[in-house]
Design a protein around this motif. Structure first.
Motif, PDB file in Angstrom:
ATOM      1  N   GLN A 132       0.838  -1.191   0.000  1.00  0.00           N
ATOM      2  CA  GLN A 132       0.000   0.000   0.000  1.00  0.00           C
ATOM      3  C   GLN A 132       0.881   1.251   0.000  1.00  0.00           C
ATOM      4  N   SER A 133       0.681   2.107  -1.007  1.00  0.00           N
ATOM      5  CA  SER A 133       1.552   3.268  -1.180  1.00  0.00           C
ATOM      6  C   SER A 133       1.464   4.264  -0.028  1.00  0.00           C
ATOM      7  N   ASP A 134       0.298   4.344   0.630  1.00  0.00           N
ATOM      8  CA  ASP A 134       0.138   5.345   1.687  1.00  0.00           C
ATOM      9  C   ASP A 134       0.728   4.904   3.026  1.00  0.00           C
ATOM     10  N   THR A 135       0.762   3.593   3.290  1.00  0.00           N
ATOM     11  CA  THR A 135       1.249   3.106   4.583  1.00  0.00           C
ATOM     12  C   THR A 135       2.536   2.288   4.471  1.00  0.00           C
ATOM     13  N   GLY A 136       2.790   1.731   3.290  1.00  0.00           N
ATOM     14  CA  GLY A 136       3.940   0.853   3.136  1.00  0.00           C
ATOM     15  C   GLY A 136       3.682  -0.561   3.618  1.00  0.00           C
ATOM     16  N   HIS A 137       2.456  -0.827   4.115  1.00  0.00           N
ATOM     17  CA  HIS A 137       2.116  -2.164   4.578  1.00  0.00           C
ATOM     18  C   HIS A 137       1.746  -3.061   3.400  1.00  0.00           C
ATOM     19  N   THR A 138       1.988  -4.347   3.565  1.00  0.00           N
ATOM     20  CA  THR A 138       1.670  -5.308   2.519  1.00  0.00           C
ATOM     21  C   THR A 138       0.308  -5.946   2.780  1.00  0.00           C
ATOM     22  N   TRP A 139      -0.584  -5.858   1.777  1.00  0.00           N
ATOM     23  CA  TRP A 139      -1.885  -6.516   1.841  1.00  0.00           C
ATOM     24  C   TRP A 139      -1.874  -7.693   0.869  1.00  0.00           C
ATOM     25  N   VAL A 140      -2.743  -8.668   1.132  1.00  0.00           N
ATOM     26  CA  VAL A 140      -2.672  -9.920   0.384  1.00  0.00           C
ATOM     27  C   VAL A 140      -4.033 -10.312  -0.180  1.00  0.00           C
ATOM     28  N   ASN A 141      -4.012 -10.810  -1.403  1.00  0.00           N
ATOM     29  CA  ASN A 141      -5.201 -11.380  -2.034  1.00  0.00           C
ATOM     30  C   ASN A 141      -5.225 -12.878  -1.702  1.00  0.00           C
ATOM     31  N   PRO A 142      -6.258 -13.370  -0.982  1.00  0.00           N
ATOM     32  CA  PRO A 142      -6.273 -14.776  -0.547  1.00  0.00           C
ATOM     33  C   PRO A 142      -6.129 -15.745  -1.717  1.00  0.00           C
ATOM     34  N   ALA A 143      -5.359 -16.787  -1.513  1.00  0.00           N
ATOM     35  CA  ALA A 143      -5.154 -17.812  -2.540  1.00  0.00           C
ATOM     36  C   ALA A 143      -6.307 -18.803  -2.512  1.00  0.00           C
ATOM     37  N   THR A 144      -7.499 -18.302  -2.852  1.00  0.00           N
ATOM     38  CA  THR A 144      -8.727 -19.101  -2.861  1.00  0.00           C
ATOM     39  C   THR A 144      -9.495 -18.813  -4.142  1.00  0.00           C
ATOM     40  N   VAL A 145     -10.526 -19.599  -4.403  1.00  0.00           N
ATOM     41  CA  VAL A 145     -11.366 -19.356  -5.580  1.00  0.00           C
ATOM     42  C   VAL A 145     -12.026 -17.986  -5.474  1.00  0.00           C
ATOM     43  N   ALA A 146     -12.524 -17.651  -4.276  1.00  0.00           N
ATOM     44  CA  ALA A 146     -13.145 -16.336  -4.070  1.00  0.00           C
ATOM     45  C   ALA A 146     -12.129 -15.219  -4.302  1.00  0.00           C
ATOM     46  N   GLY A 147     -10.918 -15.426  -3.807  1.00  0.00           N
ATOM     47  CA  GLY A 147      -9.873 -14.427  -4.012  1.00  0.00           C
ATOM     48  C   GLY A 147      -9.544 -14.248  -5.481  1.00  0.00           C
ATOM     49  N   ALA A 148      -9.510 -15.347  -6.224  1.00  0.00           N
ATOM     50  CA  ALA A 148      -9.215 -15.283  -7.662  1.00  0.00           C
ATOM     51  C   ALA A 148     -10.310 -14.520  -8.410  1.00  0.00           C
ATOM     52  N   LYS A 149     -11.569 -14.695  -7.990  1.00  0.00           N
ATOM     53  CA  LYS A 149     -12.673 -13.981  -8.634  1.00  0.00           C
ATOM     54  C   LYS A 149     -12.579 -12.479  -8.369  1.00  0.00           C
ATOM     55  N   GLU A 150     -12.220 -12.112  -7.139  1.00  0.00           N
ATOM     56  CA  GLU A 150     -12.051 -10.688  -6.824  1.00  0.00           C
ATOM     57  C   GLU A 150     -10.913 -10.089  -7.648  1.00  0.00           C
ATOM     58  N   ARG A 151      -9.840 -10.863  -7.811  1.00  0.00           N
ATOM     59  CA  ARG A 151      -8.700 -10.391  -8.588  1.00  0.00           C
ATOM     60  C   ARG A 151      -9.068 -10.223 -10.059  1.00  0.00           C
ATOM     61  N   ALA A 152      -9.894 -11.149 -10.586  1.00  0.00           N
ATOM     62  CA  ALA A 152     -10.331 -11.052 -11.980  1.00  0.00           C
ATOM     63  C   ALA A 152     -11.200  -9.810 -12.189  1.00  0.00           C
ATOM     64  N   THR A 153     -12.059  -9.529 -11.207  1.00  0.00           N
ATOM     65  CA  THR A 153     -12.893  -8.323 -11.291  1.00  0.00           C
ATOM     66  C   THR A 153     -12.032  -7.072 -11.279  1.00  0.00           C
ATOM     67  N   LEU A 154     -11.018  -7.071 -10.423  1.00  0.00           N
ATOM     68  CA  LEU A 154     -10.109  -5.919 -10.356  1.00  0.00           C
ATOM     69  C   LEU A 154      -9.374  -5.731 -11.675  1.00  0.00           C
ATOM     70  N   ASP A 155      -8.920  -6.826 -12.288  1.00  0.00           N
ATOM     71  CA  ASP A 155      -8.223  -6.737 -13.572  1.00  0.00           C
ATOM     72  C   ASP A 155      -9.138  -6.176 -14.651  1.00  0.00           C
ATOM     73  N   LYS A 156     -10.406  -6.605 -14.646  1.00  0.00           N
ATOM     74  CA  LYS A 156     -11.375  -6.134 -15.641  1.00  0.00           C
ATOM     75  C   LYS A 156     -11.625  -4.639 -15.473  1.00  0.00           C
ATOM     76  N   LEU A 157     -11.848  -4.209 -14.241  1.00  0.00           N
ATOM     77  CA  LEU A 157     -12.074  -2.789 -13.986  1.00  0.00           C
ATOM     78  C   LEU A 157     -10.837  -1.966 -14.326  1.00  0.00           C
ATOM     79  N   GLY A 158      -9.671  -2.517 -14.041  1.00  0.00           N
ATOM     80  CA  GLY A 158      -8.430  -1.817 -14.357  1.00  0.00           C
ATOM     81  C   GLY A 158      -8.264  -1.629 -15.861  1.00  0.00           C
ATOM     82  N   SER A 159      -8.626  -2.651 -16.636  1.00  0.00           N
ATOM     83  CA  SER A 159      -8.531  -2.544 -18.097  1.00  0.00           C
ATOM     84  C   SER A 159      -9.507  -1.503 -18.635  1.00  0.00           C
ATOM     85  N   GLU A 160     -10.703  -1.481 -18.050  1.00  0.00           N
ATOM     86  CA  GLU A 160     -11.697  -0.496 -18.478  1.00  0.00           C
ATOM     87  C   GLU A 160     -11.238   0.924 -18.154  1.00  0.00           C
ATOM     88  N   ALA A 161     -10.637   1.098 -16.972  1.00  0.00           N
ATOM     89  CA  ALA A 161     -10.132   2.418 -16.586  1.00  0.00           C
ATOM     90  C   ALA A 161      -8.990   2.846 -17.505  1.00  0.00           C
TER      91      ALA A 161
END
Length: 352
Positions: free
Chosen positions: A141-170
């Motif tokens: 995280q750029s504001d705190t320098g702390h590391t956050w993690v995307n869970p290595a689960t199916v749910a986590g993978a779906k959230e990551r896919a949504t983020l990638d899609k929104l990022g491409s649209e942006a």
């Protein structure tokens, strides 16, 4: 995700440590400076200081895009990294924590994770140290320098896919801005100053304004999705306590609570120590049982660390400890003693 190479991180850490020691007046011998200059930057580490290593973790994914154990970190396999730290001057007396701050360094089944293989190789080289790692894709995280993690689960993978899609649209919306400017400039360069040109430029201005508003909204969506995708949960960090050395070592209860990341004065250890002193040692055969436990437990713990399924074993011991603590707090001392004794006997039969 963390950016940089392990060698760059080691050099940066070395410079920061030297600067800190100079500012605080800590002893910094000429030998330390010489060792650092000779390519041994880790020689300046204090015995209990944490070593942070940033790098890209490379891991395969399954059919659901869930990451598996990292195979490389900063372009090093686990065994190669351990040897690299030795080559960079890691002090023989070092017993601090090492944080492998990269994607999926703590992902994978017990005994298969990058962090576990790295720690096991370090132990063979003579270092018994705790290791911290990330259980999934990570992002600083750029504001705190702390590391956050995307869970290595199916749910986590779906959230990551949504983020990638929104990022491409942006990104697509952001790319349109310069395109509108380029078209407007072309109109200015190729058309005479007529009402038609003015109308076309005004039309482009409206489209640019509309695109900018869409970009702002999409950027907010991306920010919100990042908070759903990358989490600050401590449970997403793998904490491997220092394994028991070849001789001596810690006891079963201490090992399992350390695996859970609990302090030496946690409820479990406090209750069991009082149980030992105020109940077990008062029984006719209590002192003999305690002595037998102290004799066997370090060897059992050592064999547990050698077991690739050590995590499940320690989790099982912890669950037994929790059950015993609850019984002790309810006044059922004999029942607690029977359960814990049976657990120790099971471990003795398995490992000795």
């Amino acid at each position: 995700m963390p950016i940089g190479t392990l060698d760059a991180t080691i050099t940066t850490s070395k410079n920061a440590l030297l600067e800190h020691k100079l500012k605080t007046g800590s002893n910094q011998s000429e030998t330390e400076g010489d060792l650092a200059a000779q390519g041994n930057p880790l020689a300046v580490l204090g015995d209990d200081e944490t070593l942070y290593l940033d790098g890209h973790g490379t891991a395969p994914e399954d059919l659901n895009h869930v990451p598996q154990a990292a195979v490389r970190f900063g372009d090093y396999q686990p065994e190669e990294l351990a040897k690299r730290l030795k080559a960079k001057g890691l002090p023989a007396t070092y017993r601090g924590k090492i944080y492998l701050n990269g994607c999926n360094t703590g992902t994978g089944m017990a005994g298969k994770s990058y962090a576990y293989r790295f720690q096991k190789k370090l132990l063979k080289l003579g270092w018994s140290v705790p290791v911290k790692a990330n259980r999934g894709y990570s992002q600083v995280q750029s504001d705190t320098g702390h590391t956050w993690v995307n869970p290595a689960t199916v749910a986590g993978a779906k959230e990551r896919a949504t983020l990638d899609k929104l990022g491409s649209e942006a990104q697509s919306l952001q790319d349109k801005g310069p395109q509108y400017l380029k078209r407007a400039q072309k109109l200015l360069d190729t058309m005479p100053p007529t009402s038609e040109r003015t109308a076309l430029i005004e039309e482009l201005a409206v489209k640019m304004d509309d695109n900018h508003k869409k970009l702002l909204l999409k950027s907010n969506e991306v920010s919100d999705q990042k908070l759903r995708t990358f989490l600050p949960d401590k449970g997403l960090k793998l904490n491997l306590p220092a394994p028991a050395p070849k001789k001596g070592g810690c006891f079963l209860t201490t090992a399992c609570v350390a695996y859970k990341g609990l302090a030496d004065n946690c409820e479990e250890l406090t209750v069991l120590r009082a149980f030992r002193d105020q109940y077990m040692l008062t029984l006719p055969d209590g002192p003999a049982l305690v002595d037998d436990y102290y004799r066997l437990a370090p060897t059992i713990v050592h064999h547990i660390w050698e077991d690739e399924g050590y995590a499940e074993v320690l989790e099982g011991i912890y669950q037994t400890v929790r059950r015993c603590v609850q019984l002790i707090q309810l006044g059922h001392n004999a029942a607690a003693m029977n359960i814990y004794t049976r657990k120790v006997l099971d471990l003795r039969e398995k490992y000795l």
